[in-house]
Design a protein around this motif. Structure first.
Motif, PDB file in Angstrom:
ATOM      1  N   TYR A 208       0.855  -1.187   0.000  1.00 28.61           N
ATOM      2  CA  TYR A 208       0.000   0.000   0.000  1.00 28.61           C
ATOM      3  C   TYR A 208       0.890   1.236   0.000  1.00 28.61           C
ATOM      4  O   TYR A 208       1.595   1.510   0.969  1.00 28.61           O
ATOM      5  CB  TYR A 208      -0.905   0.006   1.234  1.00 28.61           C
ATOM      6  CG  TYR A 208      -1.833   1.199   1.315  1.00 28.61           C
ATOM      7  CD1 TYR A 208      -2.983   1.271   0.536  1.00 28.61           C
ATOM      8  CD2 TYR A 208      -1.548   2.268   2.169  1.00 28.61           C
ATOM      9  CE1 TYR A 208      -3.835   2.368   0.608  1.00 28.61           C
ATOM     10  CE2 TYR A 208      -2.392   3.364   2.252  1.00 28.61           C
ATOM     11  CZ  TYR A 208      -3.533   3.410   1.463  1.00 28.61           C
ATOM     12  OH  TYR A 208      -4.374   4.494   1.526  1.00 28.61           O
ATOM     13  N   ALA A 219      -7.067  10.623   4.890  1.00 28.35           N
ATOM     14  CA  ALA A 219      -7.470   9.899   3.677  1.00 28.35           C
ATOM     15  C   ALA A 219      -6.572   8.687   3.449  1.00 28.35           C
ATOM     16  O   ALA A 219      -7.043   7.606   3.082  1.00 28.35           O
ATOM     17  CB  ALA A 219      -7.419  10.838   2.473  1.00 28.35           C
ATOM     18  N   GLU A 223      -8.243   4.996   3.898  1.00 27.81           N
ATOM     19  CA  GLU A 223      -8.373   4.088   2.757  1.00 27.81           C
ATOM     20  C   GLU A 223      -7.745   2.730   3.069  1.00 27.81           C
ATOM     21  O   GLU A 223      -8.314   1.684   2.739  1.00 27.81           O
ATOM     22  CB  GLU A 223      -7.702   4.691   1.520  1.00 27.81           C
ATOM     23  CG  GLU A 223      -7.776   3.790   0.291  1.00 27.81           C
ATOM     24  CD  GLU A 223      -7.111   4.404  -0.913  1.00 27.81           C
ATOM     25  OE1 GLU A 223      -6.173   3.777  -1.463  1.00 27.81           O
ATOM     26  OE2 GLU A 223      -7.510   5.523  -1.312  1.00 27.81           O
ATOM     27  N   SER A 226      -9.908   0.740   5.387  1.00 23.10           N
ATOM     28  CA  SER A 226     -11.134   0.306   4.709  1.00 23.10           C
ATOM     29  C   SER A 226     -10.889  -0.859   3.758  1.00 23.10           C
ATOM     30  O   SER A 226     -11.678  -1.805   3.701  1.00 23.10           O
ATOM     31  CB  SER A 226     -11.735   1.486   3.936  1.00 23.10           C
ATOM     32  OG  SER A 226     -12.843   1.066   3.165  1.00 23.10           O
ATOM     33  N   LYS A 227      -9.776  -0.809   3.017  1.00 24.03           N
ATOM     34  CA  LYS A 227      -9.504  -1.803   1.980  1.00 24.03           C
ATOM     35  C   LYS A 227      -8.824  -3.065   2.500  1.00 24.03           C
ATOM     36  O   LYS A 227      -8.941  -4.129   1.897  1.00 24.03           O
ATOM     37  CB  LYS A 227      -8.630  -1.185   0.886  1.00 24.03           C
ATOM     38  CG  LYS A 227      -9.348  -0.194  -0.008  1.00 24.03           C
ATOM     39  CD  LYS A 227      -8.424   0.253  -1.136  1.00 24.03           C
ATOM     40  CE  LYS A 227      -9.160   1.149  -2.127  1.00 24.03           C
ATOM     41  NZ  LYS A 227      -8.269   1.571  -3.251  1.00 24.03           N
TER      42      LYS A 227
END
Length: 322
Positions: A208, A219, A223, A226-227
């Motif tokens: 990532y 952000a 993210e 969340s992913k």
């Protein structure tokens, strides 16, 4: 403001004698030296460094170009660089660029005009065409095409070591978390080592990354959380990334290390005031700093260094996050 002539007058000597005492050059009788030193103390006289450097055609000033003095790793590095310079009577000029390429270019131009003895540069921007060997220069973590010597830690081995330690701690779905700079630097080898070791051991992993610099932490980490909810082991490219992840994961009720094991890179947390104590790949910061300055001295003396990259070993330091 007293001048060198005032010192000479009080000491009863010639201006040239005062100059030899100040610069520690040439022979001066002990009694005469004591008279000059006493006059300097009485007048609280400070030599004009700029004038001295111009007259002697040499400088005792070394510039350190940093992306950010707020980063604890860079602060620690600067401390040991200054200490090593002080041992030989050199002074440190700190140039804090904020990671902005235009500011780095401004500093490089200023340093060329002011004829510092040498430069230690840490930059992750594409300023290749503005870097030259007109002034002795060493780089930390970054390679240039113009035979500029680089001092770094063994980032590749650090990535491999982090992967193995996460697996040893029981993690099964791992993630590398970082940012991508516009030009290659040694720090990118942390990811490569992590990936190569994961493939070697047959471990499931994800990478990532976002472009550097990360301007929106909320952000970025939002993210990721969340992913990649199934990730139970993280290797962050720096301790700062690791610390920010831990803080944001905690808001969502994720427990460290019960739910997710975390390892950083740098080794900036070494006191129990920090909680949790981060498990990390520790760079030999003091050794890197002192070696950089010793190599810079050789360049200042016109000595050709025998290698372009000096890599120093890293260690894993167990904390409370694995």
């Amino acid at each position: 403001m007293p001048s060198i002539r005032d010192v000479a007058k009080i000491a009863g000597v010639a201006v040239g004698t005062v100059s030899r005492v100040i610069n520690n050059s040439g022979s001066v009788k002990p009694d005469t030296r004591r008279k000059v030193e006493k006059a300097i103390q009485e007048l609280n006289y400070f030599p004009n460094e700029v004038a001295r450097n111009f007259k002697m055609r040499k400088s005792k000033m070394v510039a350190l170009l940093l992306p950010s003095i707020w980063n604890p790793f860079f602060s620690e590095l600067a401390y040991y660089i200054e200490d090593e310079l002080d041992r030989e009577g050199f002074k440190l000029m700190l140039c804090n660029s904020g990671g902005k390429p235009e500011k780095e270019l401004y500093y490089l131009d200023m340093l060329r005009q002011n004829k510092v003895a040498g430069i230690v540069g840490i930059t992750y921007n594409d300023i290749e065409n503005s870097v030259s060997n007109d002034i002795p220069i060493l780089s930390i973590d970054r390679h240039f095409n113009k035979k500029i010597t680089c001092v770094t830690s063994d980032n590749y081995e650090g990535g491999r070591l982090a992967l193995r330690e996460l697996v040893k701690a029981g993690a099964q779905k791992l993630a590398f978390m970082g940012s991508v700079t516009s030009v290659f630097s040694e720090t990118m080898n942390r990811r490569k080592g992590f990936i190569d070791e994961a493939k070697k051991l047959g471990v499931d992993y994800v990478v990532y990354e976002k472009p550097d610099p990360i301007v929106d932490d909320e952000a970025y980490f939002g993210e990721f959380l969340s992913k990649h909810q199934d990730v139970d082991g993280i290797f962050a490219i720096t301790d700062m990334f690791a610390a920010k992840y831990i803080e944001r994961a905690g808001r969502q009720g994720i427990r460290i290390p019960e739910d997710v094991k975390v390892i950083g890179y740098d080794g900036i947390q070494d006191h129990r005031y920090f909680h949790p104590i981060l498990s990390t790949i520790r760079q030999p910061v003091e050794e890197m700093a002192r070696l950089t300055i010793r190599l810079l001295y050789q360049k200042i003396d016109g000595i050709t260094l025998d290698q372009q990259v000096y890599r120093l070993p890293v260690i894993f330091r167990q904390g409370e996050t694995t």
